[in-house]
Design a protein around this motif. Structure first.
Motif, PDB file in Angstrom:
ATOM      1  N   GLU A 185      -0.918   3.873 -17.900  1.00  0.00           N
ATOM      2  CA  GLU A 185       0.224   3.754 -16.990  1.00  0.00           C
ATOM      3  C   GLU A 185       1.034   5.048 -16.926  1.00  0.00           C
ATOM      4  O   GLU A 185       1.373   5.534 -15.840  1.00  0.00           O
ATOM      5  CB  GLU A 185       1.125   2.607 -17.434  1.00  0.00           C
ATOM      6  N   ARG A 186       1.340   5.613 -18.078  1.00  0.00           N
ATOM      7  CA  ARG A 186       2.161   6.833 -18.092  1.00  0.00           C
ATOM      8  C   ARG A 186       1.408   8.018 -17.507  1.00  0.00           C
ATOM      9  O   ARG A 186       1.994   8.859 -16.815  1.00  0.00           O
ATOM     10  CB  ARG A 186       2.634   7.137 -19.503  1.00  0.00           C
ATOM     11  N   ASP A 242       7.689   8.601 -24.311  1.00  0.00           N
ATOM     12  CA  ASP A 242       8.831   8.538 -23.403  1.00  0.00           C
ATOM     13  C   ASP A 242      10.097   8.779 -24.220  1.00  0.00           C
ATOM     14  O   ASP A 242      10.647   7.863 -24.826  1.00  0.00           O
ATOM     15  CB  ASP A 242       8.871   7.159 -22.735  1.00  0.00           C
ATOM     16  N   GLU A 266       1.581   7.678 -13.778  1.00  0.00           N
ATOM     17  CA  GLU A 266       2.906   8.043 -13.270  1.00  0.00           C
ATOM     18  C   GLU A 266       3.052   9.550 -13.141  1.00  0.00           C
ATOM     19  O   GLU A 266       3.560  10.068 -12.130  1.00  0.00           O
ATOM     20  CB  GLU A 266       3.987   7.489 -14.200  1.00  0.00           C
ATOM     21  N   GLU A 267       2.607  10.268 -14.164  1.00  0.00           N
ATOM     22  CA  GLU A 267       2.732  11.729 -14.143  1.00  0.00           C
ATOM     23  C   GLU A 267       1.801  12.349 -13.096  1.00  0.00           C
ATOM     24  O   GLU A 267       2.179  13.311 -12.413  1.00  0.00           O
ATOM     25  CB  GLU A 267       2.416  12.300 -15.524  1.00  0.00           C
ATOM     26  N   GLU A 272       0.771  10.934 -10.306  1.00  0.00           N
ATOM     27  CA  GLU A 272       1.325  10.636  -8.985  1.00  0.00           C
ATOM     28  C   GLU A 272       2.522  11.531  -8.678  1.00  0.00           C
ATOM     29  O   GLU A 272       2.723  11.951  -7.534  1.00  0.00           O
ATOM     30  CB  GLU A 272       1.705   9.159  -8.903  1.00  0.00           C
ATOM     31  N   ALA A 273       3.298  11.851  -9.702  1.00  0.00           N
ATOM     32  CA  ALA A 273       4.424  12.766  -9.514  1.00  0.00           C
ATOM     33  C   ALA A 273       3.939  14.160  -9.136  1.00  0.00           C
ATOM     34  O   ALA A 273       4.650  14.929  -8.475  1.00  0.00           O
ATOM     35  CB  ALA A 273       5.269  12.835 -10.788  1.00  0.00           C
TER      36      ALA A 273
END
Length: 347
Positions: free
Chosen positions: A23-24, A164, A27-28, A30-31
């Motif tokens: 998941e993390r 995180d 997220e990174e 996609e950023a």
């Protein structure tokens, strides 16, 4: 690389390091402008894994997986797990002739042998064939890379992990009962035999022991250790506040490949006590953020003297941004190598 499809048999409602890492990383990525799609058991009917009902096994066939992979239409396929979906996705990639990478998150041979009399050589032989059939196998640590290379695994790539730091941080106060004797020694994670939690619970330690999490061994351990506080699973800030309420994080596992929970504890300012094995050696080593010893009690007591601010400083060296960049570099290298080989073969 503009799009990546990640196939994973590990997914919600599971709460574990594999799911959080994927998941993390997504997220990174996609950023950074990369499109990330997932193919998980949520797309299929499932049944519980024998002896481990939290894990859901997808009920499907290769033809349906092939159609879904084609419909999703990504540039690169990454297979995160060696379960039914991972096996079928790899079969599709090999037959249809497109590149894919894998990742080695879990030491399943050791997990399996803890439950059934299956020789490690058999399990590792199957895993070696699975991972070597791809264009790269990502591993989290140097010690895991060395171990797998010695077992005949090839095309190994490093993919570390992050934490995180905004969620996992030192919090004021405690979420634990006010009358709980100090110091508090805590473990967080799946309550299962392969995590070796009983090695922690059997220690003669001052203060209190706390176990955060759920799993197939939870009920039996609660009956056997009525003096231990079992909180059940925690998520989000509640989980972070539980970490921060501890004095020492005890990590008794002998089979983890990394141990994201150690980074989460360190980011909350909690020192780690562990055995000097794969995972703790790579995360703690000589950082001074914890104590490693073959005598786990000695490590736990010694960790009480570790400065909490130093623990967080060490954790901040592990970022999800760097982890995602490493993942993407691996994907691009494997992708380019695959097409370079195909071009050379056609010449």
């Amino acid at each position: 690389m503009t799009s990546v499809l990640i196939v994973s048999d590990a997914w919600h409602p599971q709460i574990n390091g594999v799911v959080r890492s994927l998941e993390r990383t997504a997220e990174e990525l996609e950023a950074a402008g990369v499109i990330v799609k997932f193919l998980t058991p949520q797309a299929f009917r499932t049944l519980p894994c024998p002896t481990y009902p939290e894990i859901r096994l997808s009920l499907t066939v290769t033809g349906r997986v092939r159609k879904m992979i084609r419909d999703l239409g990504c540039d690169h396929l990454h297979i995160a797990t060696e379960g039914p979906l991972g096996i079928m996705a790899a079969r599709v990639a090999r037959k249809d002739g497109f590149p894919f990478t894998t990742s080695y998150h879990t030491r399943f041979p050791e997990y399996l042998s803890a439950r059934l009399p299956v020789p490690l050589a058999w399990s590792y032989g199957w895993l070696r064939r699975f991972h070597n059939s791809g264009d790269g196998c990502m591993v989290a640590t140097r010690s895991l890379e060395t171990d797998l290379r010695d077992r005949g695994f090839t095309n190994l790539m490093r993919w570390s992990r992050g934490v995180d730091e905004k969620l996992f941080q030192p919090y004021e106060g405690t979420v634990l009962p006010a009358d709980l004797p100090r110091p508090v020694f805590m473990n967080v994670g799946r309550v299962a035999v392969e995590k070796n939690i009983e090695a922690f619970l059997d220690l003669d330690l001052p203060g209190s022991k706390v176990v955060v999490g759920s799993g197939p061994q939870l009920d039996s351990l609660k009956r056997k250790h009525p003096d231990v506080l079992f909180t059940g699973p925690k998520v989000g800030e509640d989980l972070a506040r539980h970490y921060a309420s501890a004095d020492v994080f005890v990590f008794p596992s002998l089979t983890d490949t990394f141990g994201n929970v150690m980074l989460e504890a360190l980011a909350c300012g909690v020192p780690v006590a562990a055995y000097p094995v794969m995972g703790p050696i790579d995360v703690i080593a000589d950082t001074g953020a914890g104590v490693l010893s073959e005598d786990l009690r000695e490590a736990a007591i010694g960790a009480l003297d570790v400065p909490r601010d130093h623990c967080r400083k060490v954790a901040l060296d592990f970022t999800w941004a760097a982890s995602a960049r490493q993942f993407l570099d691996n994907v691009e290298a494997a992708h380019d190598a695959f097409y370079a080989r195909r071009k050379s073969a056609a010449a």
